[in-house]
Design a protein around this motif. Structure first.
Motif, short mmCIF file in Angstrom:
data_model
loop_
_atom_site.label_atom_id
_atom_site.label_comp_id
_atom_site.label_asym_id
_atom_site.label_seq_id
_atom_site.Cartn_x
_atom_site.Cartn_y
_atom_site.Cartn_z
N THR A 101 -0.16 1.60 7.05
CA THR A 101 0.21 -0.60 6.61
C THR A 101 -0.70 -0.64 4.79
OG1 THR A 101 -0.94 -1.31 9.19
CG2 THR A 101 -0.72 -2.78 7.49
N ARG A 102 -1.76 -0.06 4.19
CA ARG A 102 -1.83 0.36 3.33
C ARG A 102 -0.58 1.19 2.02
NH1 ARG A 102 -3.79 3.41 -1.09
NH2 ARG A 102 -5.74 2.23 -1.94
N GLU A 103 -0.02 2.16 2.75
CA GLU A 103 1.36 2.57 1.32
C GLU A 103 2.15 1.80 1.78
OE1 GLU A 103 -0.32 4.35 4.07
OE2 GLU A 103 -1.66 5.41 2.30
N GLN A 104 2.64 0.44 2.64
CA GLN A 104 3.30 0.02 3.09
C GLN A 104 3.31 -1.07 2.29
OE1 GLN A 104 3.46 -0.53 7.55
NE2 GLN A 104 5.17 0.69 7.48
N ILE A 105 2.04 -1.46 2.05
CA ILE A 105 1.06 -3.15 1.06
C ILE A 105 2.33 -2.87 -0.01
CG2 ILE A 105 -0.11 -4.31 0.52
CD1 ILE A 105 -1.75 -4.08 3.30
N LEU A 106 0.85 -1.60 -0.55
CA LEU A 106 1.24 -1.05 -1.94
C LEU A 106 3.01 -1.31 -2.47
CD1 LEU A 106 -0.60 -0.51 -4.61
CD2 LEU A 106 -0.43 2.34 -2.98
N GLY A 107 3.91 -0.33 -1.28
CA GLY A 107 5.08 0.11 -1.81
C GLY A 107 5.72 -1.57 -1.91
N THR A 108 5.23 -1.76 -1.67
CA THR A 108 6.30 -3.45 -1.14
C THR A 108 5.79 -4.61 -2.39
OG1 THR A 108 6.27 -3.54 1.40
CG2 THR A 108 6.48 -5.48 0.74
N ALA A 109 4.46 -4.14 -2.72
CA ALA A 109 4.30 -5.42 -3.50
C ALA A 109 4.51 -5.05 -5.02
CB ALA A 109 2.36 -5.30 -3.62
N MET A 110 4.81 -3.45 -5.29
CA MET A 110 5.28 -3.31 -6.33
C MET A 110 6.98 -3.40 -6.68
SD MET A 110 2.64 -1.80 -8.44
CE MET A 110 3.32 -1.38 -9.16
N ARG A 111 7.17 -3.29 -5.49
CA ARG A 111 8.81 -3.48 -5.21
C ARG A 111 9.38 -5.25 -5.75
NH1 ARG A 111 8.99 0.06 -0.66
NH2 ARG A 111 10.03 1.92 -1.83
N LEU A 112 8.34 -5.82 -4.96
CA LEU A 112 8.53 -7.38 -5.31
C LEU A 112 7.42 -7.47 -7.26
CD1 LEU A 112 6.61 -8.82 -1.94
CD2 LEU A 112 9.24 -9.15 -3.13
N PHE A 113 6.16 -7.32 -7.32
CA PHE A 113 6.42 -7.35 -9.12
C PHE A 113 6.99 -6.63 -9.93
CE2 PHE A 113 1.84 -6.35 -7.47
CZ PHE A 113 1.62 -7.58 -6.61
N GLU B 204 3.89 -11.29 4.11
CA GLU B 204 5.46 -11.40 5.21
C GLU B 204 5.81 -10.60 4.72
OE1 GLU B 204 6.05 -15.26 3.49
OE2 GLU B 204 4.33 -16.87 4.55
N ALA B 205 6.35 -10.26 3.24
CA ALA B 205 7.44 -9.25 3.49
C ALA B 205 7.09 -7.22 3.98
CB ALA B 205 7.41 -8.91 1.85
N VAL B 206 5.84 -7.45 4.11
CA VAL B 206 5.39 -6.47 4.95
C VAL B 206 4.62 -6.38 6.57
CG1 VAL B 206 3.20 -4.46 5.42
CG2 VAL B 206 4.15 -5.28 3.02
N GLY B 207 4.99 -7.81 7.05
CA GLY B 207 5.05 -8.19 8.05
C GLY B 207 3.81 -8.08 9.02
N VAL B 208 2.41 -8.72 7.96
CA VAL B 208 1.14 -9.20 8.34
C VAL B 208 0.16 -9.55 7.60
CG1 VAL B 208 1.16 -5.51 7.87
CG2 VAL B 208 0.13 -6.90 6.03
N THR B 209 -0.50 -9.96 8.69
CA THR B 209 -1.42 -11.38 7.95
C THR B 209 -1.59 -10.80 6.59
OG1 THR B 209 -3.53 -10.17 9.30
CG2 THR B 209 -1.99 -12.16 10.60
N LYS B 210 -2.04 -12.43 6.30
CA LYS B 210 -2.99 -12.24 5.34
C LYS B 210 -4.07 -11.76 4.75
CE LYS B 210 -3.12 -15.10 1.06
NZ LYS B 210 -3.33 -16.29 0.69
N ALA B 211 -4.58 -11.55 5.66
CA ALA B 211 -6.53 -11.10 6.64
C ALA B 211 -6.07 -9.41 6.37
CB ALA B 211 -6.62 -11.92 8.00
N ALA B 212 -4.77 -9.37 7.03
CA ALA B 212 -4.84 -7.34 6.62
C ALA B 212 -4.47 -7.12 5.48
CB ALA B 212 -3.03 -7.44 7.70
N LEU B 213 -3.63 -7.97 4.85
CA LEU B 213 -3.83 -7.40 3.31
C LEU B 213 -4.51 -6.90 2.66
CD1 LEU B 213 -0.83 -8.25 1.11
CD2 LEU B 213 -2.83 -8.46 0.23
N TYR B 214 -5.94 -8.50 2.83
CA TYR B 214 -7.28 -8.87 2.17
C TYR B 214 -8.06 -7.35 2.85
CZ TYR B 214 -6.06 -12.59 -0.01
OH TYR B 214 -5.55 -14.27 -0.49
#
Length: 191
Positions: free
Chosen positions: A7-19, A34-44
């Motif tokens: 999940t951490r890697e997916q968040i990081l890759g997705t965030a950088m792509r969106l940035f 939303e793009a990763v498919g996790v809750t905001k709490a999971a991202l935090y």
């Protein structure tokens, strides 16, 4: 950059792509979740801020570059070493590692911030120094820098003059130019 499929890697890759695609300022943590498919709490749980996301991505990029620098320093100059350098850099830029470079292109104002901008400048300096030695003459310094530039422009494109044919022909052309630029140094640095 991100390795594995956690999940951490997916968040990081997705965030950088969106940035890169939307811009840092126009991308919210909610959109990333939303793009990763996790809750905001999971991202935090993994990243509290967008700055933490970028810092983490740049740290992974810096680590990947450090591995290439260590390999360069442990390998005597030769045409084979040049090919190994070019192939390692091409692989890094084709992976999520290329997103760290694209981030600076897509977000130039943010890339000027000391924390973010110096990461890239320091990485380029350490690569070129490892490639051409600590006290290069002007020719060697320019060749090392040009080789890196050819790889970046070939792999990531250039906003001023888009590379015809897309990423694959661009990466191939960047590889060819980098090797041609470095070729004269192999014998000179080894001797």
């Amino acid at each position: 950059m991100p390795r594995g499929g956690g999940t951490r890697e997916q968040i990081l890759g997705t965030a950088m792509r969106l940035f890169v695609e939307q811009g840092y300022d126009k991308t919210s943590l909610r959109e990333i979740a939303e793009a990763v498919g996790v809750t905001k709490a999971a991202l935090y749980y993994h990243f509290r801020t967008k700055d933490e996301l970028v810092s983490s991505a740049l740290a992974e990029y810096r680590d990947a570059v450090a591995e290439i620098v260590a390999w360069l320093r442990a390998t005597p100059p030769s045409l084979e070493r040049n090919e190994g350098f070019v192939d390692r850099m091409t692989e890094l830029m084709a992976s999520d590692g290329g997103l760290a470079l694209r981030f600076g292109q897509a977000n130039p104002t943010l890339a000027e911030r000391e924390e973010f901008g110096t990461t890239h400048v320091d990485a380029v300096r350490s690569l070129v120094e490892a490639l051409v030695g600590p006290d290069p003459d002007a020719d060697a310094a320019i060749r090392g820098t040009m080789a890196f530039g050819a790889l970046v422009i070939g792999a990531l494109g250039n906003a001023v003059l888009p590379i015809p044919g897309g990423p694959e022909p661009g990466a191939a052309a960047g590889r060819t130019v980098a090797l041609e630029v470095l070729a004269p140094l192999a014998d000179r640095l080894h001797g």
